[in-house]
Enzyme design. Structure first.
Site, PDB file in Angstrom:
ATOM      1  N   GLU A 174      20.665  -5.590   0.824  1.00 10.90           N
ATOM      2  CA  GLU A 174      21.201  -6.783   0.199  1.00 10.90           C
ATOM      3  C   GLU A 174      20.052  -7.497  -0.532  1.00 10.90           C
ATOM      4  O   GLU A 174      18.960  -7.635   0.003  1.00 10.90           O
ATOM      5  CB  GLU A 174      21.738  -7.670   1.335  1.00 10.90           C
ATOM      6  N   ASP A 200      13.063  -7.495   5.240  1.00 16.64           N
ATOM      7  CA  ASP A 200      11.962  -6.678   5.743  1.00 16.64           C
ATOM      8  C   ASP A 200      12.043  -6.482   7.228  1.00 16.64           C
ATOM      9  O   ASP A 200      11.023  -6.422   7.906  1.00 16.64           O
ATOM     10  CB  ASP A 200      10.621  -7.391   5.449  1.00 16.64           C
ATOM     11  N   GLY A 227       0.821  -1.211   0.000  1.00 16.10           N
ATOM     12  CA  GLY A 227       0.000   0.000   0.000  1.00 16.10           C
ATOM     13  C   GLY A 227       0.849   1.253   0.000  1.00 16.10           C
ATOM     14  O   GLY A 227       0.522   2.237  -0.652  1.00 16.10           O
ATOM     15  N   ASP A 234       6.737  -8.994  12.133  1.00 20.32           N
ATOM     16  CA  ASP A 234       6.077  -9.614  10.978  1.00 20.32           C
ATOM     17  C   ASP A 234       6.883 -10.823  10.500  1.00 20.32           C
ATOM     18  O   ASP A 234       7.160 -10.964   9.313  1.00 20.32           O
ATOM     19  CB  ASP A 234       5.887  -8.585   9.858  1.00 20.32           C
TER      20      ASP A 234
END
Lengths: 693, 247
Positions: A130, A195, A61, A174
């Site tokens: 990376e 992430d 989003g 997450d």
């Protein structure tokens, strides 16, 4: 339907539409159609600073990830994340920056490193990471048919990486397979977390459906989300939330399926999802595996093994590890990701695990939570057992004291010794029954998987299961069975299921009848709930037959004027009233009243007396004989005022009955007179003024 | 009523002010007021437990006797709180009165009936059923505001021959919200409406969203006294909804 109609949509959906008007205005109100901010977005083939954008790796989003080519100082492929045009609010940028700093702090072989950061020409921040050319960890393991040991080996490395981040003060929030990529380096599988924390900055993960409500900041992926994270109390989420997600990941690595089915979890909106995460305990991996049917063989195959071996692996302590990591109560989870890793090492080395099977206390808590009805029934049994034990033990000690005393007077010694023997036998018998009952409760009920893992939906299911369990368990301890059946029966009565109560209560009565004989107090007492269950089903004749038999027995064995006699006469009188046999009712209730006054005296059996009188009042009322009912009820009130005081709840109840009676009888002055005795604010005093009762 | 709801909607004071100024009760403005408020009033009454017929009668009676006949507009005073509370207060008063008399609007001669579009009376959807009367009043008001906005947006695209813009918006955003279902994949829509690719469809959606945004803001602007409070008003509306969804 008119396609502009919105009436009937959920209020929160209307809200979403209205929210569109609140989003930051993009340009002037009537911007020419089809020109959008998307034109500001970089396209593959374009550049951001010195990075040439090759392709889009993922898009969410608020952010977008490109595969990019770096030319200088070294030539390599990198992953470049940038905030989308229009999403660069101050808040998003601040978080993006904070996370970038955090990422820069981390240097770990299993965390994708940050190389560079900067601003695009239009002022949107980006950073360069990376590029991990790998597969999500679960896909990698399945694709390469990794064995359980190989999977655990990879997982331990992931835990160590998460631990490293935690030490730097960063919570991922997450963790899920698509954020852990495994690539081959020199023929060695190397997992890397990507992430890291970025999900916090740019709102959504880019490769999997990450749930993020527009304003409520529910970040993360429901399937991997800890209860506290699902609560959205973001400040309250600590490293143990990641431990939870690691637990889910391990669960999936081992069984190939999620602990909670995705479709079910996401089917009912955020509240439903939160409820499942909070309240549903995951099935043990081995149970989940066996429930997969044919799929289980495939799961095992992807682990290079057979179902039976896999199930054995899991059952053999391994499955305790993900379950401990996934405890709802975070204080019961592993304290850190490294402790989780240690426990995997323990398993691999065959050393004792930190995780264990659920403790008795844990099971008990869970049991009580899931089986509310049954738990109260068990409490009743426990109280009955305790009282029985206390009474018989006291009897035994009293008898022994008597015997000691009697030794001094030899003529009584023989008699006292006999009494002691009887009391001892009674006490021992009761102990044996109590032991049988406890064993049944602990081993057969509490220890039974079905009570802890069975379906939640049916509150009677647990009662039903106990019924199943009871059969044939008490050949040598039938009295315990009668206690349990009585408790079950009363529970069924409580929930308005007399037809289910009757078989248990009848059996309880039969057991007492055969074990203790018809004249034993317990046998007689056991007919009370049974009789009431007949009454509840309108089987008045059965109730009357049963209770009249008991009454006869009581009079024969205990003599006239015994408390039990009044109790049973009361019950019988009441049943006659229910059955519409008013003459019989009056006869027996008046008689009971006489006995109560004469033999027992009001001081001793005040309660029964009041009930007795009220039963008679009810009977007269049913016939419309106000003239007979009024003086009786007034008598009750007067006695209650004397004994309990005017403000006692029970007195006030009776006064209210009396007022109603006078009103029905059309005697308003009388009603008024009594109404004056009720407090204006409706407060009553539950305590007796006379505590000697 | 809590502070939040008290604050909610200074709505239509502007309209009332205009009506006052013009001093003409039969003017188009009063018609507009009826048009905007009869549905919320009707829903409110239905949620109060009045059946369909009784609900319609009371709505008729209220607008006929109170709004038109008793100079409600003249007595309205913007400084004394929200128009909505004022209206609901008058409505409750009227209903109590009527219940006492218990012959509602039988005495309104047919030719004098207020022209309310009962043919289009909203069916009380189960969603509304779960709300309390005041919430349902607000729900209906809000739905009406959105429907007006949507009609304007649709009309604008149809007029310009850009039907596909509307189609994409409807199917991708509106229908899922209305029907509580997953949006259709853009790819499917591209095939159906002959749109070049998904990126184009996505642009079209964004464009309509912006148009919707501006029309909605325009609609809200009409309902308040000054343009500056549009933002505040919208925030109040949303806060109200958040509060409501927690109930």
């Amino acid at each position: 339907m008119d396609d502009t109609s919105i009436f009937g949509a959920r209020p929160d959906h209307l809200d979403q539409l209205l929210r569109l008007a609140l989003e930051p205005p993009e340009g002037e109100h009537d911007a020419p159609p089809t020109v959008s901010l998307d034109s500001l977005q970089e396209k593959p083939g374009g550049r951001i600073d010195k990075y040439k954008l090759l392709q889009i790796l993922g898009e969410g989003g608020m952010g977008i990830v490109y595969l990019a080519q770096q030319e200088e100082p070294i030539r390599r492929q990198v992953a470049l994340k940038v905030i989308k045009p229009g999403m660069d609010s101050k808040r998003v940028i601040a978080r993006f920056e904070a996370e970038k700093q955090a990422l820069a702090l981390m240097q770990h072989p299993h965390i994708a490193g940050v190389y560079d950061a900067g601003m695009t020409l239009t002022g949107r921040p980006y950073f360069v990471m990376e590029y991990v050319k790998g597969m999500p960890i679960t896909d990698y393991c399945d694709h390469h048919k990794c064995t359980i040991e190989e999977r655990l080996g990879l997982f331990v490395q992931v835990c160590q990486a998460v631990q490293h981040a935690h030490q730097k003060g960063i919570i991922h929030r997450d963790i899920k397979p698509s954020n852990i990529l495994v690539s081959l380096q020199d023929d060695k599988a190397v997992p890397k977390i990507i992430d890291f924390g970025v999900a916090r900055a740019i709102g959504k993960s880019l490769t999997e459906r990450t749930l993020a409500t527009e304003d409520t900041q529910l970040l993360g992926t429901p399937e991997y989300m800890s209860p506290e994270q699902a609560d959205m109390a973001a400040e309250d989420v600590d490293t143990r939330s990641d431990v939870y997600s690691l637990g889910v990941l391990l669960y999936v690595l081992l069984t190939g399926v999620l602990p909670f089915d995705s479709d079910t979890l996401r089917s009912g909106g955020i509240d439903h999802m939160r409820q499942v995460i909070h309240e549903t305990d995951p099935k043990t991996p081995s149970t989940r595996l066996t429930s997969l049917g044919d799929e289980a063989a495939k799961v095992a195959g992807r682990r290079g093994t057979e179902i039976s071996t896999l199930a054995k692996h899991l059952k053999n302590e391994l499955e305790w590890i993900p379950l401990k990591a996934m405890r709802k109560e975070r204080s019961e989870r592993y304290r850190s990701a490294s402790e989780l890793a240690d426990d995997i090492e323990n398993y691999l080395k065959g050393e004792p695990l930190i995780a264990g099977p659920p403790t008795s206390l844990y099971r008990l808590k869970k049991f009580v939570r899931r089986n509310a009805l049954l738990s109260t029934a068990i409490l009743t049994v426990a109280v009955t057992l305790f009282l029985g034990l206390a009474a018989t033990t006291a009897m035994y000690f009293r008898a022994e004291r008597l015997r000691v005393k009697a030794q001094q007077a030899s003529q009584q010694a023989q008699q006292a010794a006999e009494k002691e023997t009887t009391a001892r036998a009674e006490a021992e018998r009761f102990w044996a029954q109590a032991e049988a009952a406890s064993k049944f409760l602990v081993k057969d009920i509490l220890g039974k998987e079905a009570f802890v893992e069975g379906p939640d939906s049916d509150p009677y299911y647990s009662l039903y299961l106990v019924t199943e369990e009871l059969e044939g368990k008490f050949v040598h301890g039938p009295l315990a069975e009668s206690i349990i059946r009585e408790a079950l029966g009363e529970k069924y009565m409580d929930v308005g299921k007399p037809e289910l109560a009757i078989p248990h209560l009848e059996r309880a009565y039969q057991i007492c009848l055969h074990t203790l004989g018809p004249d034993h107090k317990r046998t007689i007492q056991s007919t009370r709930p049974l009789g009431w269950s007949y009454v509840a089903l309108g089987r008045y004749d059965d109730a009357l037959r049963l209770w009249n038999e008991q009454l006869e027995m009581i009079q024969k064995v205990y003599g006239e004027g015994h408390r039990l006699e009044v109790l049973f006469m009361n019950n019988i009188g009441n049943t006659y009233t229910w059955a519409g046999k008013y003459e019989e009712a009056e006869e027996i209730l008046v008689k009971a009243l006489e006995i109560n006054e004469r033999a027992l005296g009001w001081t001793h059996f005040f309660e029964i007396g009041c009930r007795n009188l009220k039963n008679l009042v009810q009977k007269y009322l049913a016939q419309g004989h106000y003239d007979k009912a009024a003086p009786l009820l007034q008598g009750v009130v007067e006695r209650q005022i004397l004994r309990l005081g005017e403000t006692h709840r029970k007195t006030q109840e009776s006064i209210t009955d009396l007022i109603n009676l006078y009103e029905a009888w059309n005697k308003p002055e009388e009603a008024e007179k009594w109404r004056a005795k009720l407090p204006a604010d409706g407060t009553t005093n539950g305590q007796s003024q006379n505590t000697s009762e | 009523m809590g502070g939040l709801r008290q604050k909610f909607l200074t709505t239509h004071w502007s309209l009332v002010e205009d009506i006052k100024k013009q001093g003409d009760k039969e003017s188009a403005l009063i018609g507009l007021l009826l048009e905007r408020y009869w549905k919320p009033v009707y829903c409110y009454l239905r949620c109060k437990g009045h059946d369909n017929e009784r609900g319609k009668d009371l709505t008729q009676g209220f607008f006929h006797e109170v709004v038109l006949g008793r100079n409600l507009i003249d007595r309205a005073d913007a400084s004394k709180g929200s128009f909505r509370s004022f209206l609901l207060h008058a409505l409750n008063h009227y209903v109590t009165d009527e219940q006492r008399k218990d012959h509602a609007c039988k005495r309104i001669p047919k030719e004098k009936l207020v022209p309310l579009d009962f043919v289009g009376a909203p069916e009380l959807h189960e969603v509304v059923d779960q709300l309390n009367p005041e919430e349902s009043f607000n729900y209906a008001w809000k739905a009406d505001l959105l429907e007006r906005t949507l009609s304007t947006v649709k009309e604008c695209y149809i007029k310009q021959g850009m039907e596909n813009h509307w189609n994409v918006f409807r199917e991708r955003l509106l229908q899922p919200l209305r029907e509580n279902q997953e949006p259709r994949p853009l790819r499917q829509m591209c095939r159906q409406y002959n749109i070049k690719d998904e990126a184009t469809a996505s642009h079209m959606l964004e464009t309509v969203k912006r148009r919707f945004q501006s029309v909605l803001r325009e609609q809200v602007r009409h309902t308040v006294l000054t343009g500056q409070v549009v933002e505040e008003e919208l925030k109040e509306i949303l806060k109200f909804f958040e509060k409501q969804s927690e109930i």
